[in-house]
Motif scaffolding. Structure first.
Motif, PDB file in Angstrom:
ATOM      1  N   SER A  30      39.443  46.558  51.930  1.00 44.01           N
ATOM      2  CA  SER A  30      38.984  45.276  52.470  1.00 44.01           C
ATOM      3  C   SER A  30      39.060  44.172  51.417  1.00 44.01           C
ATOM      4  O   SER A  30      39.599  43.083  51.679  1.00 44.01           O
ATOM      5  N   LYS A  31      38.533  44.426  50.230  1.00 44.99           N
ATOM      6  CA  LYS A  31      38.559  43.405  49.173  1.00 44.99           C
ATOM      7  C   LYS A  31      39.968  43.149  48.672  1.00 44.99           C
ATOM      8  O   LYS A  31      40.308  42.025  48.279  1.00 44.99           O
ATOM      9  N   MET A  67      42.692  43.190  50.498  1.00 42.76           N
ATOM     10  CA  MET A  67      43.327  42.283  51.448  1.00 42.76           C
ATOM     11  C   MET A  67      42.748  40.878  51.338  1.00 42.76           C
ATOM     12  O   MET A  67      43.468  39.889  51.466  1.00 42.76           O
ATOM     13  N   GLU A  68      41.455  40.805  51.090  1.00 38.14           N
ATOM     14  CA  GLU A  68      40.780  39.498  50.993  1.00 38.14           C
ATOM     15  C   GLU A  68      41.267  38.700  49.789  1.00 38.14           C
ATOM     16  O   GLU A  68      41.462  37.483  49.865  1.00 38.14           O
ATOM     17  N   THR A  69      41.491  39.390  48.664  1.00 38.08           N
ATOM     18  CA  THR A  69      41.880  38.711  47.422  1.00 38.08           C
ATOM     19  C   THR A  69      43.379  38.744  47.156  1.00 38.08           C
ATOM     20  O   THR A  69      43.861  38.109  46.212  1.00 38.08           O
ATOM     21  N   ASN A  70      44.111  39.513  47.964  1.00 37.42           N
ATOM     22  CA  ASN A  70      45.547  39.704  47.791  1.00 37.42           C
ATOM     23  C   ASN A  70      45.901  40.312  46.431  1.00 37.42           C
ATOM     24  O   ASN A  70      46.948  40.026  45.852  1.00 37.42           O
ATOM     25  N   GLU A  88      32.798  47.763  54.244  1.00 31.44           N
ATOM     26  CA  GLU A  88      34.119  47.595  53.646  1.00 31.44           C
ATOM     27  C   GLU A  88      34.922  48.888  53.812  1.00 31.44           C
ATOM     28  O   GLU A  88      34.396  49.990  53.640  1.00 31.44           O
TER      29      GLU A  88
END
Length: 373
Positions: free
Chosen positions: A135-136, A138-141, A116
């Motif tokens: 990373s997280k 962007m993944e979860t907005n 990540e």
């Protein structure tokens, strides 16, 4: 003739009294380096078009471009996909709530953990550090960051840290900024800039890196020692390109050794700064902006142009290795660049240019001129 010799001797004594000994100021060895690069390599830009507001401090990691953007109404960072040009989202909320920050530092470097992408940030007004999981997020907005208490007032009157970098699981390094101690007058008294290595979770000081022994007794003392700094991505060195004189400082993070490099061709010393008596805008500018990979350092060189006279065409990018050997001089077609960043993953150099028509982002292929990863 005797009379002339007498007055020459008196003048020499007075002049010597006004000189500043370099080693009374600088806390390390000072070396000179040769400038044997006579040709300038021109690079052609490729314009980068992004779908959204592009402004502020620029940083890049592979396919991602991040902006520390003060124009955003309620966030600090915006992220874009360089392959598609699309805006991914805005992150790191402004405010005084539980998950907010009153101010955050610019990104000094990225790191990977468990595959990540992350970075370590300073939240000085909240007396915290933050591990931002990019990373997280962007993944979860939504912003995913963990706060770590860090009350810098325990050890400082200065305001650290505008730049911090994670070195390993429990160590970070950060700069300590200089501040003026008599701000109601000409700033003749200021604290010294330095670096510190500290533990992340207990804020214990491990090592202090003192570049200077004392400040220059001058009305601009808080600005004369300013520099543009880079951390070597492997975490072993810091390089400083000084604004107001031709000097490059190299800090060895393991040993604490500080070494300065000066040009034989464009010689300057601390006396030249100490004896400067003109308005601030007449100070020379030697370096602006710097960025690096594990192999190369890139610095924008301004040739000692006066601050008030800087304009398009004054800039050449100097390329050094980490032993401070000058390897190349580059001329970027897009002359004036306010932000400047090299992405080690793709070996591309990025610039951000601000003008009356807006912002222009360009990239330059370093592989094409033999600067391999």
């Amino acid at each position: 003739m005797k009379r002339l010799l007498y007055f020459s001797m008196i003048y020499s004594i007075i002049s010597c009294d006004n000189r500043v000994n370099d080693y009374d100021i600088f806390n390390g060895e000072i070396k000179t380096i040769d400038d044997t690069v006579t040709s300038i390599t021109k690079l052609n830009p490729q314009e980068v078009v992004l779908d959204g507001i592009t402004y502020g401090f620029l940083s890049v990691y592979d396919s991602l471009m991040l902006f520390y953007n003060n124009k955003l109404p309620d966030k600090y960072y915006s992220i874009f996909n360089l392959r598609t040009g699309k805006h991914i989202g805005d992150f790191c909320p402004k405010g005084q709530g539980p998950g907010d920050a009153r101010i955050v530092s610019p990104i000094y470097c990225f790191y990977k953990e468990n595959n990540e992408l992350k970075t370590l940030l300073s939240l000085p007004y909240d007396f915290k550090l933050a591990v931002w999981n990019i990373s997280k997020s962007m993944e979860t907005n939504k912003t995913v960051w963990d706060f770590i208490p860090y009350d810098w007032r325990t050890d400082h009157i200065e305001f650290p840290h505008s730049h911090i970098a994670r070195l390993n699981d429990n160590e970070f390094i950060g700069n300590v900024q200089t501040i003026c101690m008599n701000p109601d007058e000409d700033c003749t008294i200021s604290t010294l800039p330095s670096y510190e290595k500290r533990t992340i979770y207990s804020s214990t000081l491990i090592k202090k890196y003192t570049i200077y022994k004392q400040s220059l007794k001058h009305r601009y003392s808080d600005r004369l020692l300013s520099s543009h700094d880079c951390l070597k991505p492997d975490g072993t060195k810091i390089v400083q390109f000084m604004d107001k004189m031709w000097q490059i400082n190299m800090i060895d993070i393991e040993t604490g050794t500080v070494t300065a490099y000066r040009s034989k061709k464009n010689f300057s010393d601390f006396s030249s700064l100490s004896n400067f008596s003109e308005p601030f805008e007449n100070l020379p500018v030697y370096f602006m902006r710097a960025t690096s990979t594990d192999k190369y350092i890139f610095a924008v060189y301004c040739n000692g142009t006066k601050i008030g006279n800087l304009k398009d065409g004054d800039f050449v990018v100097y390329v050094f290795d980490w032993d401070c050997n000058l390897l190349k001089k580059l001329k970027l077609q897009n002359e004036f660049y306010h932000e400047f960043f090299v992405d080690e993953a793709t070996n591309l150099l990025y610039t951000l240019n601000i003008n009356d028509d807006g912002e222009t982002i360009c990239r330059y292929d370093l592989d094409s001129i033999g600067l391999w990863k």
